[in-house]
Enzyme design. Structure first.
Site, PDB file in Angstrom:
ATOM      1  CG  HIS A 150      -1.962  -1.010   1.251  1.00 34.28           C
ATOM      2  ND1 HIS A 150      -2.846  -1.192   0.213  1.00 34.28           N
ATOM      3  CD2 HIS A 150      -2.276  -1.963   2.177  1.00 34.28           C
ATOM      4  CE1 HIS A 150      -3.656  -2.213   0.498  1.00 34.28           C
ATOM      5  NE2 HIS A 150      -3.325  -2.699   1.675  1.00 34.28           N
ATOM      6  CG  ASP A 187      -2.812  -8.400   0.781  1.00 33.77           C
ATOM      7  OD1 ASP A 187      -2.059  -8.710   1.711  1.00 33.77           O
ATOM      8  OD2 ASP A 187      -3.837  -7.686   0.934  1.00 33.77           O
ATOM      9  CG  HIS A 189      -6.486  -5.271   1.860  1.00 35.02           C
ATOM     10  ND1 HIS A 189      -5.920  -6.177   2.733  1.00 35.02           N
ATOM     11  CD2 HIS A 189      -7.627  -4.846   2.429  1.00 35.02           C
ATOM     12  CE1 HIS A 189      -6.693  -6.279   3.813  1.00 35.02           C
ATOM     13  NE2 HIS A 189      -7.748  -5.482   3.651  1.00 35.02           N
ATOM     14  CG  ASP A 274      -4.970 -10.076   3.462  1.00 31.10           C
ATOM     15  OD1 ASP A 274      -4.682 -10.595   2.371  1.00 31.10           O
ATOM     16  OD2 ASP A 274      -4.703  -8.896   3.760  1.00 31.10           O
TER      17      ASP A 274
HETATM   18 ZN   LIG Z   1      -4.070  -7.235   2.821  1.00 34.53          ZN
END
Ligand SMILES: [Zn+2]
Length: 370
Positions: A150, A187, A189, A274
Site C-alpha cells: 500500500h 493479497d 487488498h 488475508d
Molecule cells: Zn491485505
C-alpha cells in the site's frame, strides 16, 4: 558401449535420465528471515510480530527450515528506497522513528525501531532477488514486515511504510539487466502503491486479485496502466465470498494468459494470506490448499518463462494459524513437495459458488486476452 542419452523432462519436477531413471530435480528454495523484523513494535495492532513468530515456529517444528536455504537480509540504502519513494517520505518515516514512533495514518503505526526494520524489509526482498538472480536458489520467500504494497511514493498507508516489492522490482530492473518483470499480488487488498509505482512503466506487469469494494478503494478493471504501459496493469476486483474455485479460475483464465503474453524474466509475488476464510480482515473463502494451487500456477509460469525464478514477498495475513500453514504450503510448492497440510480445511459457512464469468469475460475483453 552405448552413448549416454540426455535427460528429458517428465512432468514438472522430475527428469528422466538417459538410462530411464526418474530423477527429482533439486529445487533450492531460500527464505529471508531475521529477528530484526520482530522489532517493528505495533502494540496490539493486528499486524504484529506474532505473525512472523507463528510462521517461523511452524517451519521449525515441521522440519521445513532444514529443507530451505537461509538468506541473510541487509538494509536497503536510501538510494535504493529512492527508486520508488520521494525523499520527503523517507525522511518523514526517519523523523517519526527518531521521535520514538507514532501513527502515520489511522491504520499505520510505527515504533522507535521501525525505520531500521523497514529498511531491512525492503532490503530483505532485494537480497532474495539477488539470491535468485545469481542462481544461488531457484526461488526465495522474504518473510518480512512491515508489509509494503500500500505504500506509495509519497506516503505510508495500510500498515505499510515502504513498498518492499516495488523497491526490489526497480532494483532488479536497474541492477540485474532485466527488461520485463511480472508482479502477481494475491493479497485480499489492492496493492495501490505497487500499481502507482509502475502505472506508466511498460517493463512491469502488475496483476492483482482483491476484494472489491474494499480498502483501499482502488483496483478497478478500467485501471489498466497509462501511455506506453497501457495494458500492463491487470486488476481483478472480486466480490466478497470468492473461494478456491473462483481464484483458480482467475489464475487460469486471466493471470496466466496475461503473464504468458508479457513473457517476464522474473516473477515477484506480493503474497498476502488475508483472503483465507478464517482471516478476520476480509470476506473471502480461500483455503490453505487454495493458496498452494495459486502458487503452483505461478511456479508453472516461472518455469515456463523465467527459469523458475520467483521472489515472494510477505504482505498481509492476520490469522496466525492460517498464515503459518499457508506460508508453509507456499514453501512446499516451491520445493516440489506434493502433500499440503491444511488443518483448517474448508469454511463451515456454505457460500454459493459465485459466478465470476461475466467479470472475467469483461477483463478478457478489456485486455484482449485469449
Ligand atoms: Zn491485505
Amino acid at each position: 558401449m552405448t552413448r549416454m542419452q540426455p535427460a528429458r523432462r517428465w512432468r514438472e519436477n522430475w527428469l528422466v535420465s538417459g538410462e530411464g531413471k526418474i530423477l527429482k530435480i533439486l529445487m533450492k528454495a531460500g527464505f529471508v528471515y531475521d529477528p530484526i523484523y520482530l522489532k517493528h513494535d505495533t502494540g496490539q495492532h493486528v499486524e504484529n510480530a506474532g505473525r512472523l513468530e507463528a510462521i517461523s515456529s511452524l517451519l521449525e517444528e515441521t522440519g521445513l527450515t532444514q529443507q530451505l536455504t537461509p538468506i541473510k537480509p541487509r538494509a536497503a540504502s536510501v538510494d535504493e528506497l529512492s527508486l520508488v519513494h520521494d525523499e520527503q517520505h523517507i525522511s518523514h518515516v526517519f523523523d517519526v522513528a527518531q521521535r520514538g514512533g507514532g501513527w502515520l495514518d489511522a491504520d499505520t503505526v510505527m515504533s522507535v525501531d521501525s525505520y531500521e526494520v523497514a529498511l531491512y524489509a525492503a532490503g530483505g526482498v532485494i537480497t532474495a532477488t539477488e539470491a535468485v538472480m545469481s542462481g544461488e536458489v531457484a526461488s526465495a520467500f522474504a518473510l518480512v514486515r512491515p508489509p509494503g504494497h500500500h505504500a506509495t511514493s509519497r506516503r505510508a498507508m495500510g500498515f505499510c511504510l515502504f513498498n518492499n516489492v516495488a523497491v526490489a522490482t526497480e532494483y532488479a530492473l536497474a541492477k540485474c539487466n532485466l527488461e520485463r518483470i511480472a508482479i502477481i499480488d494475491f493479497d485480499v487488498h489492492h496493492g495501490n502503491g505497487t500499481q502507482e509505482s509502475f502505472y506508466d512503466n511498460p517493463q512491469v506487469l502488475y496483476t492483482s486479485t482483491h476484494e472489491s469494494p474494499f480498502y483501499p478503494g482502488t483496483g478497478y478493471v478500467e485501471e489498466t496502466g497509462s501511455g506506453v504501459a497501457k495494458g500492463t496493469t491487470v486488476n481483478i476486483p472480486l466480490p466478497a465470498g470468492c473461494g478456491d474455485n473462483e481464484y483458480l479460475q482467475v489464475f487460469e483464465q486471466i493471470v496466466s494468459p496475461a503473464v504468458r503474453r508479457f513473457k517476464p524474466q522474473l516473477i515477484l509475488v506480493s503474497a498476502g494470506y488475508d483472503p483465507h476464510w478464517v482471516d478476520g480482515l476480509a470476506m473471502m473463502q480461500v483455503t490453505t490448499t487454495g493458496f498452494a494451487q495459486m502458487v503452483r500456477v505461478i511456479k508453472r509460469l516461472a518455469d515456463e518463462f523465467c527459469r523458475g525464478r520467483i521472489v515472494i514477498c510477505l504482505e498481509g495475513g492476520y490469522h496466525l494459524q492460517a498464515l503459518a500453514y499457508s506460508v508453509k504450503a507456499t514453501f512446499d510448492v516451491l520445493l516440489g513437495n506434493t502433500s499440503i497440510e491444511d488443518p483448517l480445511g474448508q469454511s463451515p459457512r456454505r457460500f454459493q459458488t459465485l459466478g465470476v464469468d461475466p467479470l472475467l469475460n469483461r477483463i478478457r475483453e478489456i485486455h484482449a486476452l485469449p
